[in-house]
Design an enzyme around this catalytic site. Structure first.
Site, PDB file in Angstrom:
ATOM      1  N   HIS A  19       5.698  11.749   9.606  1.00 55.05           N
ATOM      2  CA  HIS A  19       6.945  12.457   9.881  1.00 55.05           C
ATOM      3  C   HIS A  19       6.976  13.067  11.273  1.00 55.05           C
ATOM      4  O   HIS A  19       8.061  13.280  11.826  1.00 55.05           O
ATOM      5  CB  HIS A  19       7.186  13.495   8.787  1.00 55.05           C
ATOM      6  CG  HIS A  19       7.484  12.869   7.461  1.00 55.05           C
ATOM      7  ND1 HIS A  19       7.092  13.423   6.261  1.00 55.05           N
ATOM      8  CD2 HIS A  19       8.114  11.702   7.156  1.00 55.05           C
ATOM      9  CE1 HIS A  19       7.477  12.634   5.281  1.00 55.05           C
ATOM     10  NE2 HIS A  19       8.096  11.586   5.799  1.00 55.05           N
ATOM     11  N   HIS A  42      11.475   2.370   1.878  1.00 49.45           N
ATOM     12  CA  HIS A  42      10.817   2.979   0.708  1.00 49.45           C
ATOM     13  C   HIS A  42      11.060   4.486   0.777  1.00 49.45           C
ATOM     14  O   HIS A  42      10.169   5.260   1.101  1.00 49.45           O
ATOM     15  CB  HIS A  42       9.326   2.651   0.694  1.00 49.45           C
ATOM     16  CG  HIS A  42       9.038   1.187   0.562  1.00 49.45           C
ATOM     17  ND1 HIS A  42       9.156   0.315   1.621  1.00 49.45           N
ATOM     18  CD2 HIS A  42       8.663   0.449  -0.508  1.00 49.45           C
ATOM     19  CE1 HIS A  42       8.849  -0.909   1.208  1.00 49.45           C
ATOM     20  NE2 HIS A  42       8.550  -0.852  -0.071  1.00 49.45           N
ATOM     21  N   SER A 100      11.178  11.430   4.221  1.00 47.63           N
ATOM     22  CA  SER A 100      11.799  10.843   5.409  1.00 47.63           C
ATOM     23  C   SER A 100      13.329  10.858   5.360  1.00 47.63           C
ATOM     24  O   SER A 100      13.960  11.109   6.406  1.00 47.63           O
ATOM     25  CB  SER A 100      11.272   9.419   5.639  1.00 47.63           C
ATOM     26  OG  SER A 100      11.362   8.631   4.479  1.00 47.63           O
ATOM     27  N   GLU A 118      15.313   2.627  -2.493  1.00 51.22           N
ATOM     28  CA  GLU A 118      14.302   3.177  -3.389  1.00 51.22           C
ATOM     29  C   GLU A 118      14.444   2.537  -4.774  1.00 51.22           C
ATOM     30  O   GLU A 118      15.501   2.617  -5.392  1.00 51.22           O
ATOM     31  CB  GLU A 118      14.436   4.701  -3.502  1.00 51.22           C
ATOM     32  CG  GLU A 118      13.485   5.345  -4.471  1.00 51.22           C
ATOM     33  CD  GLU A 118      12.025   4.965  -4.233  1.00 51.22           C
ATOM     34  OE1 GLU A 118      11.345   4.578  -5.196  1.00 51.22           O
ATOM     35  OE2 GLU A 118      11.577   5.049  -3.063  1.00 51.22           O
ATOM     36  N   ASP A 143      15.275  -3.917  -3.372  1.00 49.31           N
ATOM     37  CA  ASP A 143      14.046  -4.089  -2.603  1.00 49.31           C
ATOM     38  C   ASP A 143      14.299  -3.862  -1.121  1.00 49.31           C
ATOM     39  O   ASP A 143      15.075  -4.578  -0.487  1.00 49.31           O
ATOM     40  CB  ASP A 143      13.513  -5.501  -2.861  1.00 49.31           C
ATOM     41  CG  ASP A 143      12.205  -5.783  -2.138  1.00 49.31           C
ATOM     42  OD1 ASP A 143      11.639  -4.853  -1.532  1.00 49.31           O
ATOM     43  OD2 ASP A 143      11.744  -6.932  -2.171  1.00 49.31           O
ATOM     44  N   ASP A 164       7.186   2.235   4.798  1.00 48.29           N
ATOM     45  CA  ASP A 164       6.007   2.965   4.325  1.00 48.29           C
ATOM     46  C   ASP A 164       5.833   2.775   2.815  1.00 48.29           C
ATOM     47  O   ASP A 164       5.942   3.728   2.043  1.00 48.29           O
ATOM     48  CB  ASP A 164       6.065   4.447   4.695  1.00 48.29           C
ATOM     49  CG  ASP A 164       7.250   5.161   4.057  1.00 48.29           C
ATOM     50  OD1 ASP A 164       8.262   4.494   3.765  1.00 48.29           O
ATOM     51  OD2 ASP A 164       7.158   6.374   3.823  1.00 48.29           O
TER      52      ASP A 164
END
Length: 284
Positions: A19, A42, A100, A118, A143, A164
């Site tokens: 971050h 993600h 994030s 997500e 996805d 990530d």
């Protein structure tokens, strides 16, 4: 993969590095008047309670953000990131940690686009609720790797991509490499941020050289790699030693900003005498 919950690890040393880098990249991209798109493959839940049972189970935030939260002597780039975490805690106490998407929500302008992916149903629901009032934003339960084809090239032309995954499934390593190549094929100047865990696994050690080679061949502005090693493996060779960030097409300011911060992160977050950092860059 769908069982992974980042709440167990929120605010740990890996989040601090990830971050910090994300904050510096977004700050740089916001300096230009033209809007840009941030794609988060993600995204997680957006925010996490460090007082909840998930975070308290291992208390990883205690060896991460908690070591920095009350410090007043941080280098400016690191202080800026910590100030964002404080902004996420309006009563001044460290109770919540921003993921994030929350950091993006604090930094992006109304004209900037956010695309958050997500797959975990609970985290997706929490994230969608958190971001529902933000303009130019879509939260999708599909996805994130597969979304690159739909998102790039971006209608804003300027774009940043954060990848990530948990890497709990070994196929994630190959998917990250394929996603990097696809992103650069579709938009070679995209700023791509890839987080990875530092593990004593073949897949982990092989991925970074392959990512660098792809960036060498395809990226317009080279790459920057930062790694923070904070711990030793256990007696069986297991455990996360640290983590790293590979930034493809990095802002030209990023190297010097991280050079200010990484020595202090080793000092504050290192858990053994051999804690160290790596900072390297290759300019195209």
């Amino acid at each position: 993969m769908l069982a992974y919950r980042h709440a167990f690890h929120a605010g740990n040393h890996a989040d601090v590095l990830k971050h910090l880098v994300l904050t510096r990249v977004l700050r740089y991209m916001c300096e230009k008047d033209k809007p840009f798109t941030l794609i988060d493959t993600h995204a997680g839940a957006g925010g996490y309670s460090v007082e909840g049972r998930y975070a308290q189970k291992k208390g990883e935030y205690g060896e991460g953000i908690a070591k920095l939260y009350d410090r007043q002597d941080l280098p400016a780039p690191l202080a800026d990131y910590v100030d964002l975490v404080r902004a996420f805690n309006p009563d001044g106490q460290l109770r919540q940690y921003p993921g994030s998407p929350a950091i993006a929500n604090l930094l992006l302008r109304e004209t900037d686009r956010l695309r958050a992916y997500e797959l975990h149903s609970t985290d997706h629901r929490i994230l969608a609720s958190y971001l529902e009032s933000r303009p130019q934003t879509q939260v999708r339960d599909t996805d994130g790797f597969a979304a690159i084809r739909a998102e790039l090239p971006s209608p804003t032309r300027r774009a940043a991509l954060l990848m990530d995954p948990s890497y709990e499934i070994k196929s994630d390593y190959a998917k990250v490499l394929a996603a990097l190549r696809e992103a650069l094929e579709r938009a070679a100047d995209t700023v791509i941020m890839i987080w990875y865990p530092q593990l004593q696994l073949l897949e982990s050690t092989q991925m970074l050289p392959r990512l660098k080679a792809s960036a060498d061949a395809m990226a317009k502005k080279g790459w920057l790699h930062a790694r923070l090693t904070v711990a030793q493996a256990d007696e069986r060779g297991f455990g996360m030693l640290g983590s790293g960030m590979l930034v493809v097409n990095p802002p030209f300011t990023l190297h010097d900003e991280l050079a200010e911060c990484l020595p202090l992160l080793v000092e504050r977050l290192g858990q053994y005498d051999g804690a160290n950092y790596v900072l390297e860059q290759k300019v195209a």
